[in-house]
Design an enzyme around this catalytic site. Structure first.
Site, short mmCIF file in Angstrom:
data_model
loop_
_atom_site.label_atom_id
_atom_site.label_comp_id
_atom_site.label_asym_id
_atom_site.label_seq_id
_atom_site.Cartn_x
_atom_site.Cartn_y
_atom_site.Cartn_z
N CYS A 1 0.77 -1.25 -0.04
CA CYS A 1 0.13 0.03 0.07
C CYS A 1 0.87 1.15 0.04
CB CYS A 1 -0.88 -0.05 1.40
SG CYS A 1 -2.19 1.00 1.17
N HIS B 1 -3.79 -5.12 0.81
CA HIS B 1 -3.21 -5.84 2.33
C HIS B 1 -3.23 -6.95 2.41
CE1 HIS B 1 -2.51 -1.75 4.29
NE2 HIS B 1 -3.28 -1.43 3.79
N GLU C 1 -2.07 -9.16 4.47
CA GLU C 1 -1.86 -9.58 5.70
C GLU C 1 -3.25 -9.63 6.26
OE1 GLU C 1 -1.27 -5.10 5.97
OE2 GLU C 1 -0.87 -6.75 4.77
#
Length: 509
Positions: free
Chosen positions: A80, A167, A169
């Site tokens: 990002c 993202h 994660e």
């Protein structure tokens, strides 16, 4: 500390800790360092990840970092903000998005790339950005797109350098873990051998080398962190470790005796200190929660110091600091705002003249439990819910009295006992009872009463950073409330807290 690690440069994203967690789930050791406090590179650093950020690359709020230190030398992944920063610092053009992308999106195009191996077209990803990369530098190749973002991912020619504008994660990115695995195993080619057994072996050797034949003291609490730290140290230095377990009068019912007995069975050399009256007298008339914390912290240090001075040859103090404590102490914009005091980080009185050892400072809570299990620690201790350092003092709203402590201990004992007996305890991250500063009208028998109210609190969580209230069965809550009202003199009303964190915290104070 480790043979292989990934450096995560934090630009302030709320998801940065999740990157570290996902890497550790892949058996890779990682460290988070804020972009304002970059570490010197060492031979153990094998890859670098740039996190997201709540800021824009055009704001000029965050410092510039020299990417040439990493690019072409180490595998590099920008997430990002990290991707946008790489693009802009190389002559690309980052602009505010016409449509701010927050939430789910689909990868409508995926070009052949090792980063996206085993990731199918239309894979869901999680976006959280107000800027977008409009034009990429000449040596950048777009390797993935969404319907509204042409450059959802890129690779720099001739380098193991990648950027993604989503993202991976977060769990909402359905193939996020696969993407991180590809970066770790296929781009960076890490061995992925970091696990509890590896941590124990490495840490034990380090403790032996650092401490040698010196003597160490450790403040024990009965909780997971201090117990695991104690066994690690016992394995490393044996009888040179002495634990001090202080009863501040604010523990759960019968907890002091039960935990002291458990420690003896673990082969630990532990001194039990009854300091109940000292703590409670110092707290008399104090209602402010932050003042309570400070008083308890001060008195704890005083009592601990009194006991430590009775011992000879002590050179080290062990603290049960874990990684979230460390991260919260140094953030992108300096020390984090104080949500509450009484953290493990710091607080050692200079007059003790002891060196600090923190064997768990790079572990998350669930990792501490995994290490404890590998060490053979009793599951009863490993499964204990987190308990605040100030104890019941911050679960009694208002001033502290012996009577309020008695009432809360009895009510809390019923709640926790019922959670265990009905097999709910292991599914709850943390549970406790709150003594409310109100009285209400009730009816018991043929008489009207005007007595106290308590609130039951139970949450589910992974690491305590976020939490949801636990959806306990209504009949179970009704049974617990009935027992408390019938068995604990002084209570005639029980309520249940259905707030999540955020915006509420787990504790009330």
């Amino acid at each position: 500390m480790m043979e292989e690690k990934v450096l995560i440069i934090d630009f302030g994203s709320q998801y940065t800790q999740l990157i570290a967690r996902r890497l550790r789930e892949l058996n890779v050791y990682s460290e988070i360092h804020p972009c304002t406090h970059l570490p010197e590179l060492d031979d153990s650093t094998k890859a670098v990840i740039l996190s997201g950020s709540p800021y824009s690359v055009s704001d000029g709020i965050l410092p510039s970092i020299d990417l040439s230190v990493y690019r072409g030398k180490l595998p590099l992944l920008g997430v990002c903000y990290g991707a946008q920063y790489m693009a802009q610092s190389n002559g690309g053009f980052v602009v505010p998005s016409k449509i701010r992308e927050y939430g789910r999106a689909l990868l409508t195009e995926i070009h052949e790339s090792v980063l996206f191996e085993d990731v199918d077209k239309n894979s869901q990803v999680w976006m959280s950005h107000g800027d977008t990369i409009q034009d990429i530098p000449a040596n950048f190749q777009i390797i993935a797109s969404t319907e509204s973002v042409k450059c959802a991912a890129f690779k720099i020619d001739g380098e193991n350098t990648y950027g993604i504008q989503f993202h991976p994660e977060v769990t909402h990115s359905s193939d996020g873990k696969t993407i991180l695995h590809n970066f770790i195993s296929k781009v960076a080619k890490l061995s992925q051998n970091w696990n509890p057994a590896h941590f124990i072996e490495t840490t034990t050797n380090e403790l032996q080398q650092k401490i040698g034949d010196d003597k160490v003291i450790l403040g024990l609490s009965g909780g997971v962190d201090s117990s695991v730290a104690a066994i690690l140290l016992k394995n490393a230095i044996g009888s040179n470790l002495t634990g001090i377990f202080i009863d501040n009068g604010l523990l759960r019912k019968d907890e002091f005796e039960q935990v002291l007995h458990a420690y003896k069975n673990m082969g630990l050399n532990v001194i039990g200190v009854d300091a109940k009256e000292r703590f409670i007298s110092e707290l008399k008339g104090v209602s402010d929660p932050e003042q309570k914390r400070k008083i308890i912290g001060r008195v704890f240090i005083e009592v601990f110091d009194d006991e430590a001075t009775k011992l000879t040859g002590i050179k080290w103090l062990t603290q049960g600091t874990i990684y979230p404590d460390v991260i919260e102490s140094v953030s992108v914009k300096g020390p984090s705002a104080t949500i509450k005091s009484h953290h493990n980080v710091g607080g050692l009185p200079e007059k003790m003249n002891l060196k600090i050892v923190e064997p768990l400072r790079m572990l998350f809570k669930d990792e501490v439990r995994n290490v404890g299990a590998a060490l053979g620690i009793d599951p009863i201790i490993l499964g204990r819910h987190p308990f605040p350092g100030p104890g019941l003092a911050i679960r009694i709203l208002g001033d502290i009295t012996h009577e309020k402590i008695r009432i809360l201990q009895e009510a809390d004992h019923i709640f926790i006992s019922e959670l265990k007996s009905k097999n709910h305890y292991q599914n709850v991250w943390q549970a406790g009872t709150i003594f409310l500063p109100v009285q209400s009208v009730g009816v018991m028998g043929d008489e009207r009463t005007y007595e106290h109210a308590v609130c039951l609190r139970a949450v589910t969580s992974v690491d305590g950073m976020t939490a949801d209230f636990c959806h306990l069965p209504h009949d179970f809550l009704g049974h617990v409330a009935n027992r408390i009202i019938n068995e604990v003199k002084g209570i005639n009303r029980v309520v249940y807290d259905i707030s999540s964190k955020p915006p509420a915290t787990i504790e009330w104070e």
